[in-house]
Design an enzyme around this catalytic site. Structure first.
Site, PDB file in Angstrom:
ATOM      1  N   THR A  44       0.817  -1.209   0.000  1.00 36.60           N
ATOM      2  CA  THR A  44       0.000   0.000   0.000  1.00 36.60           C
ATOM      3  C   THR A  44       0.852   1.259   0.000  1.00 36.60           C
ATOM      4  O   THR A  44       0.359   2.345  -0.304  1.00 36.60           O
ATOM      5  CB  THR A  44      -0.935   0.021   1.219  1.00 36.60           C
ATOM      6  OG1 THR A  44      -0.149  -0.132   2.410  1.00 36.60           O
ATOM      7  CG2 THR A  44      -1.951  -1.102   1.145  1.00 36.60           C
ATOM      8  N   ARG A  48       9.202  -1.972   0.083  1.00 41.25           N
ATOM      9  CA  ARG A  48       9.973  -1.855   1.313  1.00 41.25           C
ATOM     10  C   ARG A  48      10.734  -3.143   1.569  1.00 41.25           C
ATOM     11  O   ARG A  48      10.323  -4.215   1.134  1.00 41.25           O
ATOM     12  CB  ARG A  48       9.059  -1.576   2.523  1.00 41.25           C
ATOM     13  CG  ARG A  48       8.299  -0.274   2.476  1.00 41.25           C
ATOM     14  CD  ARG A  48       7.427  -0.111   3.716  1.00 41.25           C
ATOM     15  NE  ARG A  48       6.597   1.078   3.661  1.00 41.25           N
ATOM     16  CZ  ARG A  48       5.709   1.402   4.578  1.00 41.25           C
ATOM     17  NH1 ARG A  48       5.524   0.607   5.623  1.00 41.25           N
ATOM     18  NH2 ARG A  48       4.985   2.501   4.466  1.00 41.25           N
ATOM     19  N   SER A 147       8.769   4.646   5.692  1.00 39.76           N
ATOM     20  CA  SER A 147       7.850   5.201   6.691  1.00 39.76           C
ATOM     21  C   SER A 147       8.400   4.961   8.098  1.00 39.76           C
ATOM     22  O   SER A 147       9.549   5.266   8.372  1.00 39.76           O
ATOM     23  CB  SER A 147       6.446   4.626   6.502  1.00 39.76           C
ATOM     24  OG  SER A 147       5.504   5.295   7.307  1.00 39.76           O
ATOM     25  N   ASP A 305       6.138  10.477  12.224  1.00 40.48           N
ATOM     26  CA  ASP A 305       7.034   9.368  11.919  1.00 40.48           C
ATOM     27  C   ASP A 305       8.160   9.829  11.006  1.00 40.48           C
ATOM     28  O   ASP A 305       8.321  11.017  10.731  1.00 40.48           O
ATOM     29  CB  ASP A 305       6.259   8.194  11.315  1.00 40.48           C
ATOM     30  CG  ASP A 305       5.702   8.504   9.937  1.00 40.48           C
ATOM     31  OD1 ASP A 305       5.541   9.699   9.616  1.00 40.48           O
ATOM     32  OD2 ASP A 305       5.424   7.564   9.180  1.00 40.48           O
ATOM     33  N   GLU A 393      -6.856   4.550   9.924  1.00 43.66           N
ATOM     34  CA  GLU A 393      -6.714   4.161  11.329  1.00 43.66           C
ATOM     35  C   GLU A 393      -5.258   4.129  11.784  1.00 43.66           C
ATOM     36  O   GLU A 393      -4.988   4.157  12.979  1.00 43.66           O
ATOM     37  CB  GLU A 393      -7.350   2.789  11.558  1.00 43.66           C
ATOM     38  CG  GLU A 393      -6.797   1.650  10.706  1.00 43.66           C
ATOM     39  CD  GLU A 393      -5.464   1.106  11.182  1.00 43.66           C
ATOM     40  OE1 GLU A 393      -5.231   1.089  12.405  1.00 43.66           O
ATOM     41  OE2 GLU A 393      -4.667   0.699  10.323  1.00 43.66           O
TER      42      GLU A 393
END
Length: 559
Positions: A44, A48, A147, A305, A393
């Site tokens: 998504t 990574r 991220s 983050d 969320e």
């Protein structure tokens, strides 16, 4: 719950990544395209992995960069490409690898002035600002970041001309092309020496920081924050926005204190997450222990983050707000304090976000737009103004400007963080207090998330489950009302399923980048009921997978 005994404590020396070995692995290890875990895989939020696992190495970056160049040519994208990086150790070498390919392909690349780290929202903002009112010569972008993932991880995201995360059709094409290049030993990858790429006539510098910070007054009421003299504390978590906050405070004359200005690729200053991993997750109470401990020093405190596309809000009385709580408050506030927004602008949420958002949206008289997981589903709506707000969320959100026009179409951790100060200034109550008022009106919601290991075959079956494969008729003592495999807002496949009963629900979906699947659950009756939903969810999912031809999956643990 399997909470690591070191959770919430400062990282120990033995946990720290060996950066020299990591960089050596990036350049020396070669991926085996026949091994599924070593292929390019866009989840998504891009591709990574870790150089140690041979899942994020130089060859991956070279192949993906060439694939993006090929995609741009195919689509006729010939404007500049805005390239940003975060503070993970692998981001700098990956940026060098990408530039070697982009320059060789003649792409006009916009690098940050003074090699400044670049938050994801600053890249999205730059793309949209450049493309405004254009009919040709559109820009796009790349953000090199995993991220909030651990320090040994690297990540690579592509944002097309709409400024948001690339959709599945785009990432599917780039992924297939990248893997074909890996399989061919990088035949077809154009590449020049890094020093030559830096000096290329197609390589330029862009002041991401100034462009983004100077525009913040068009999306937030900075005068209200300044006028109320809200005392703010911010922890950049060693991330890409570390130098943005001081500029924000200076430009808008805010009472804002940076509690941590350290940039260290080992992230040794972090308190470790629930599983004993170093993870820069501002929604985790374990990772946020340092800022939570300072909550009484400020009227409101917040963190972002590593690429600053997620937010965490800390209040004096409530401590760290769960993401769903703050999203509900932000929606409740914004749609009552943005008079220039369209009366038709909807609220965007993912299917795994709290139903408190549904109830707040109904009270506001707004339309709810419920999508699968992934911020890419909100990009078009934020761009054309049909969405006023989009939120996940996992503490990712963005919303439109004061005049209702687009701000960013990717997640923006900075703006929702500062919004908490605007809310406090204009409402006279912090977001934690406002959420308690909402809970008194709509009922308290209890939410949790768990994860379980799953093989690639199990993940594939879970992603394609049909409602007919669910044998259960009840959930935690109540009749199952709906079983969803497509999102109500756009009818797109969830990539899993959501089971809804009167007083609670759960959703299960496979991870796009890890050998796990996730269970999200919510109860309107209390924690005991929530735990029962989580337990029964595991059984329901396992039985459905067995019926679909997979072996029974492992028991879940807290995420």
């Amino acid at each position: 719950m399997n909470i690591n005994p070191l959770a919430g404590k400062l990282a120990q020396q033995a946990m720290l990544v060996n950066v020299p070995k990591l960089i050596t692995a990036y350049y020396c290890n070669r991926p085996d395209p026949s091994a599924p875990g070593q292929r390019v895989a866009f989840g998504t939020s891009g591709h990574r992995g870790s150089a140690f696992d041979v899942s994020f190495n130089e060859w991956h970056v070279l192949a993906i960069s060439q694939a993006i160049c090929d995609y741009r040519k195919l689509q006729g994208i010939d404007g500049p490409l805005f390239l940003g990086i975060d503070t993970h150790a692998l981001s700098v070498p990956a940026c060098a690898s990408a530039l070697e390919v982009l320059a060789a392909n003649g792409v006009e690349v916009m690098l940050s002035e003074h090699d400044e780290y670049t938050p994801t929202p600053a890249v999205s903002h730059a793309i949209l600002t450049y493309n405004r009112s254009r009919t040709v010569g559109f820009a796009d972008g790349i953000v090199i970041t995993p991220s909030h993932n651990p320090p040994d991880n690297g990540g690579f995201k592509y944002n097309p001309r709409n400024g948001g995360p690339a959709d599945s059709q785009i990432t599917g094409w780039i992924q297939a092309r990248s893997n074909a290049l890996l399989e061919g030993g990088l035949q077809g990858v154009q590449k020049i020496a890094y020093e030559k790429a830096l000096r290329s006539r197609t390589t330029h510098r862009h002041n991401f920081l100034n462009a983004y910070v100077s525009d913040l007054g068009n999306v937030l009421d900075m005068e209200a924050i300044r006028g109320a003299n809200i005392r703010m504390g911010v922890d950049p978590m060693g991330g890409a926005g570390v130098h943005y906050w001081g500029q924000i405070a200076e430009r808008y004359r805010l009472n804002l204190t940076l509690v941590n200005e350290v940039v260290d690729p080992t992230f040794r200053f972090m308190t470790v997450d629930w599983d004993g991993q170093i993870r820069m997750d501002p929604s985790s109470p374990y990772a946020m222990q340092s800022l939570i401990g300072l909550k009484d020093h400020f009227d409101i405190a917040f963190a972002c983050d590593t690429d600053h596309d997620r937010h965490g809000i800390v209040t004096r009385n409530a401590g760290l707000l769960p993401p769903n709580h703050y999203l509900s408050v932000a929606i409740f506030y914004l749609f009552q304090h943005r008079p220039q927004w369209s009366q038709y602008a909807a609220v965007g949420k993912t299917v795994v976000s709290s139903q408190m958002i549904d109830r707040v949206t109904t009270k506001l008289g707004r339309k709810l737009y419920e999508t699968p997981v992934g911020f890419k589903w909100f990009a078009a709506g934020l761009l054309d103004g049909s969405l006023g707000f989009g939120g996940e969320e996992s503490a990712g959100a963005s919303f439109v400007r004061l005049d209702g026009s687009v701000w960013t179409t990717d997640k923006d951790g900075i703006v929702p963080a500062l919004l908490s100060a605007e809310i406090s200034a204009r409402m006279g109550r912090d977001p934690g207090e406002i959420y308690h008022e909402l809970a008194r009106e709509f009922g308290e919601h209890f939410y949790d998330r768990a994860e379980a290991s799953a093989t690639p075959d199990q993940k594939q079956i879970l992603a394609k489950l049909s409602p007919q494969q669910v044998q259960s008729t009840a959930l935690a003592g109540e009749k199952i009302q709906r079983i969803l495999t497509q999102a109500p807002g756009n009818d797109a496949a969830i990539g899993g399923l959501k089971v809804v009963a009167k007083s609670g629900w759960f959703a299960a979906r496979p991870s796009g980048t890890e050998e796990i699947y996730k269970i999200y659950a919510e109860s309107f009756r209390g924690t005991d009921h929530l735990h029962r939903i989580l337990e029964e969810a595991q059984t329901i999912v396992s039985d459905a997978l067995v019926k679909g031809g997979a072996a029974r999956v492992a028991d879940p643990v807290k995420s």
